[in-house]
Write a protein that holds these residues in place. Structure first.
Motif, PDB file in Angstrom:
ATOM      1  N   ARG A  79       0.790  -1.216   0.000  1.00  0.00           N
ATOM      2  CA  ARG A  79       0.000   0.000   0.000  1.00  0.00           C
ATOM      3  C   ARG A  79       0.832   1.281   0.000  1.00  0.00           C
ATOM      4  NH1 ARG A  79      -3.367   3.147  -0.568  1.00  0.00           N
ATOM      5  NH2 ARG A  79      -2.802   2.830  -2.700  1.00  0.00           N
ATOM      6  N   LYS A  80       1.668   1.438   1.015  1.00  0.00           N
ATOM      7  CA  LYS A  80       2.363   2.711   1.151  1.00  0.00           C
ATOM      8  C   LYS A  80       3.154   3.044  -0.096  1.00  0.00           C
ATOM      9  CE  LYS A  80       1.981   5.982   3.329  1.00  0.00           C
ATOM     10  NZ  LYS A  80       1.073   6.100   2.185  1.00  0.00           N
ATOM     11  N   ALA A  81       3.062   4.273  -0.490  1.00  0.00           N
ATOM     12  CA  ALA A  81       3.708   4.699  -1.733  1.00  0.00           C
ATOM     13  C   ALA A  81       5.232   4.526  -1.642  1.00  0.00           C
ATOM     14  CB  ALA A  81       3.370   6.141  -2.013  1.00  0.00           C
ATOM     15  N   ILE A  82       5.797   4.125  -2.724  1.00  0.00           N
ATOM     16  CA  ILE A  82       7.235   3.900  -2.797  1.00  0.00           C
ATOM     17  C   ILE A  82       7.818   4.922  -3.761  1.00  0.00           C
ATOM     18  CG2 ILE A  82       7.050   2.259  -4.674  1.00  0.00           C
ATOM     19  CD1 ILE A  82       9.341   0.771  -3.616  1.00  0.00           C
ATOM     20  N   ASN A  83       9.008   5.381  -3.477  1.00  0.00           N
ATOM     21  CA  ASN A  83       9.598   6.362  -4.388  1.00  0.00           C
ATOM     22  C   ASN A  83      10.877   5.839  -5.056  1.00  0.00           C
ATOM     23  OD1 ASN A  83      11.625   6.599  -2.509  1.00  0.00           O
ATOM     24  ND2 ASN A  83      10.791   8.465  -1.603  1.00  0.00           N
ATOM     25  N   LEU A  84      11.404   6.663  -5.928  1.00  0.00           N
ATOM     26  CA  LEU A  84      12.550   6.250  -6.726  1.00  0.00           C
ATOM     27  C   LEU A  84      13.708   5.808  -5.847  1.00  0.00           C
ATOM     28  CD1 LEU A  84      14.486   8.175  -9.443  1.00  0.00           C
ATOM     29  CD2 LEU A  84      13.953   5.785  -9.245  1.00  0.00           C
ATOM     30  N   LYS A  85      13.949   6.577  -4.828  1.00  0.00           N
ATOM     31  CA  LYS A  85      15.084   6.284  -3.954  1.00  0.00           C
ATOM     32  C   LYS A  85      14.954   4.885  -3.358  1.00  0.00           C
ATOM     33  CE  LYS A  85      17.594   8.327  -0.091  1.00  0.00           C
ATOM     34  NZ  LYS A  85      17.209   8.992   1.153  1.00  0.00           N
TER      35      LYS A  85
END
Lengths: 356, 356
Positions: free
Chosen positions: B4-10
């Motif tokens: 669920r929790k958004a994931i980012n590029l890093k």
DNA sequence: AACGAAATTCAAAGCGCTTTGGATATGTGC
DNA sequence: GCACATATCCAAAGCGCTTTGAATTTCGTT
């Protein structure tokens, strides 16, 4: 013409000899900046035509100042004129408050994923739910996602855990049916919208309740349900008139099928308001202007054509938009809801039943 | 259910043991990344449900993947059903290409400022111009701003320096008028759209040209021009029928006023196709489904009601959207334009004039 | 005149992505 | 086996804003 090339916060603050922090706070109305400096900042910003970059602001705050409207685009229901008028009203309110509309077309099945994506992407600060079904799954999803939303219409009977604004469809159809009964009609047909839609379900309840109160058993042969388009009204009416005992009056869910009804009657050499009575639900669609001033050379028809239960969908759009913005400002406040009563207007399409 | 929790590029790049650069390039299809690593990256991105943040991407690139539609909302012309169908078509194409619609309502006078703001804010990658007037000032502004745009319709006669897609309105109305002349009609009226709109101007040209070729002088008493709403058709028709020599045939700019025409005739005890011939321009509006399959229980009316010149505004929306996306991909390519011919379909509303 | 509180202002650290300019690994021709 | 081209990959510098934590001024008090 004011300066063309876009100016940013850094340039603006340098030209003022202030830090970006102060300038940003001055423009965003924070209390900890002296009124004198704020005035200087505001003036310079206006003079240099400074506009903060929405994507930068959005990146920093997580707010987008966009409202999502995802409308279903299935085989049957295209984006329809009811929606267009609704959005015209809502857009007005958004504009006054610096919000924009993000419009996305998608089938109902896709909508769950779309809502997820919209919050993951932080593309919108809120959404409005269109065309709620009875027991609509979108509501639970939106609640779980924590995205502010307002439902145009209702999904459930009681204990709603969401914001909504609706017209009292049940009472409106109850009243319309009663009016026809009072005129002396006994066989009253219903040309309803799609009854998977909650509003259509309620309308039918109102219609049936009025009949039952008058001691008349609802007759399924007199009840149709489909998308509210013109040809549906036409065909439904043709079918009704082929019955052994055709109805003497009809309640129609929208002026669009009502026009089809009129056309069907004309084909049979009959006239609404003389041979058959017709009451339509009138959403005050702008391109029909049934309730409003006519744009035609000032000649205002005082008597509307259709006898109708009437509620402006455009006004509903305005109100829903305002409720949504309120909720965005105060996401944890109490859940608001509003129920509007429809007007009843007498036009030229109703009369006592013909004596045979 | 995926994470669920958004994931980012890093996070994504760390989980892969790669740099953000490489991951970004892998996902955006740059050539300097090994196919093997790209596959790994793409797989992980899908598995972790990685979605790049639009505002961050927008901030970095200046592209927003949004298309602006600013529609005028004046006292007369509300957002109308023609627009709704157009946007339904366009939205489909946008969706397939990862673009969203930014909808803004504004009066014509505001539009110049709005276009400026939209490019300053980098809110949209392109816009479509709706309802072009003859000599529309918006076009010069957009060219000056360097914002990609496509005009739905045309603004000028020759030497257009902009992309456009239009229906051959002149020929369509020429043809419709000719058809009525061939049936033997002599007094043919025109219930046109607002003639400040370029399309309505062209339609009138076609109508007048056909009359003149038949040796008939256009009679201004037979020509009306206004917003294409139902009551307009009604009142225009009533007015026409009050003439000493009423027309025997009418060309109408849209099915909406054409329905008003039908209603006016019915009020007079007359019928379209018997007493008076009617040809409408049919935009294939979805809620009328005049051209399409009827959704009503498979009963498909093979013969449409109105005799019409027909061109789907929804298809036009699709095409315009595609042209705009092409232009955004290639902003300095040659200016495309496209002219569609309308279909001519014979319905139930035309016949030779009544002998008196 | 000195001191703590309140009022202002600021430098710098993100937000999450793209992209420049290198750095490193791989392959080539002699 | 070495110089050089080529294929991969990376660290770091933005994009333009908001916001944290701290620094500086200003002011009322004693």
């Amino acid at each position: 013409m004011p300066a063309r090339k876009a100016i940013n916060l850094k340039m603006l603050s340098e030209s003022l000899g202030l830090s970006q922090t102060t300038v940003s706070r001055a423009l965003n109305g924070f209390p900890e900046v002296a009124e004198k400096t704020r005035a200087r900042v505001v003036e310079a910003a206006a003079r240099l035509n400074y506009r903060p970059s929405p994507s930068a602001a959005s990146l920093a705050t997580g707010k987008s100042r966009m409202i999502g409207h995802v409308v279903s685009l299935s085989e049957h229901i295209m984006i329809n004129p009811h929606f267009a008028d609704f959005i015209a009203g809502a857009g007005e309110v958004y504009g006054e408050n610096g919000y924009d509309i993000l419009l996305r077309l998608a089938s109902l099945e896709e909508q769950e994923r779309i809502y997820r994506d919209l919050v993951d992407d932080q593309r919108v600060d809120g959404v409005v739910v269109h065309g709620p079904l009875t027991g609509d799954s979108r509501i639970a999803i939106l609640n779980a996602l924590g995205l502010p939303f307002v439902v145009h219409g209702r999904s459930d009977e009681e204990g709603a855990d969401y914001c909504w604004m609706d017209v009292n469809n049940r009472r409106a159809f109850h009243r319309a049916t009663n009016f026809l009964l009072d005129l002396g009609h006994q066989r009253i047909a219903l040309i309803n919208g799609l009854e998977t839609m909650n509003f259509a379900d309620r309308r039918r309840q109102g219609y049936e309740a009025a009949l039952k109160e008058a001691g008349i058993a609802p007759d399924t042969r007199l009840m149709h349900s489909s998308d509210m388009v013109e040809p549906y009204g036409y065909h439904a009416m043709r079918t009704l008139m082929e019955l052994a005992e055709p109805p003497t009056a009809i309640v129609v869910a929208s002026v669009l099928p009502a026009m089809g009804v009129t056309r069907a009657l004309a084909d049979l050499g009959l006239r609404a308001g003389e041979d058959v009575s017709v009451i339509a639900f009138d959403d005050c669609l702008s391109f029909l202007q049934s309730g409003c001033r006519s744009g035609f050379g000032g000649r205002v028809p005082d008597i509307p054509y259709f006898t109708a239960v009437r509620s402006s969908i455009r006004e509903a759009g305005k109100r829903v938009a305002q409720m949504l913005l309120d909720r965005i400002d105060n996401p944890h406040g109490p859940l608001q809801s509003e129920l509007w009563e429809a007007d009843f207007v007498i036009g030229q399409t109703t009369a006592p039943p013909r004596r045979r």
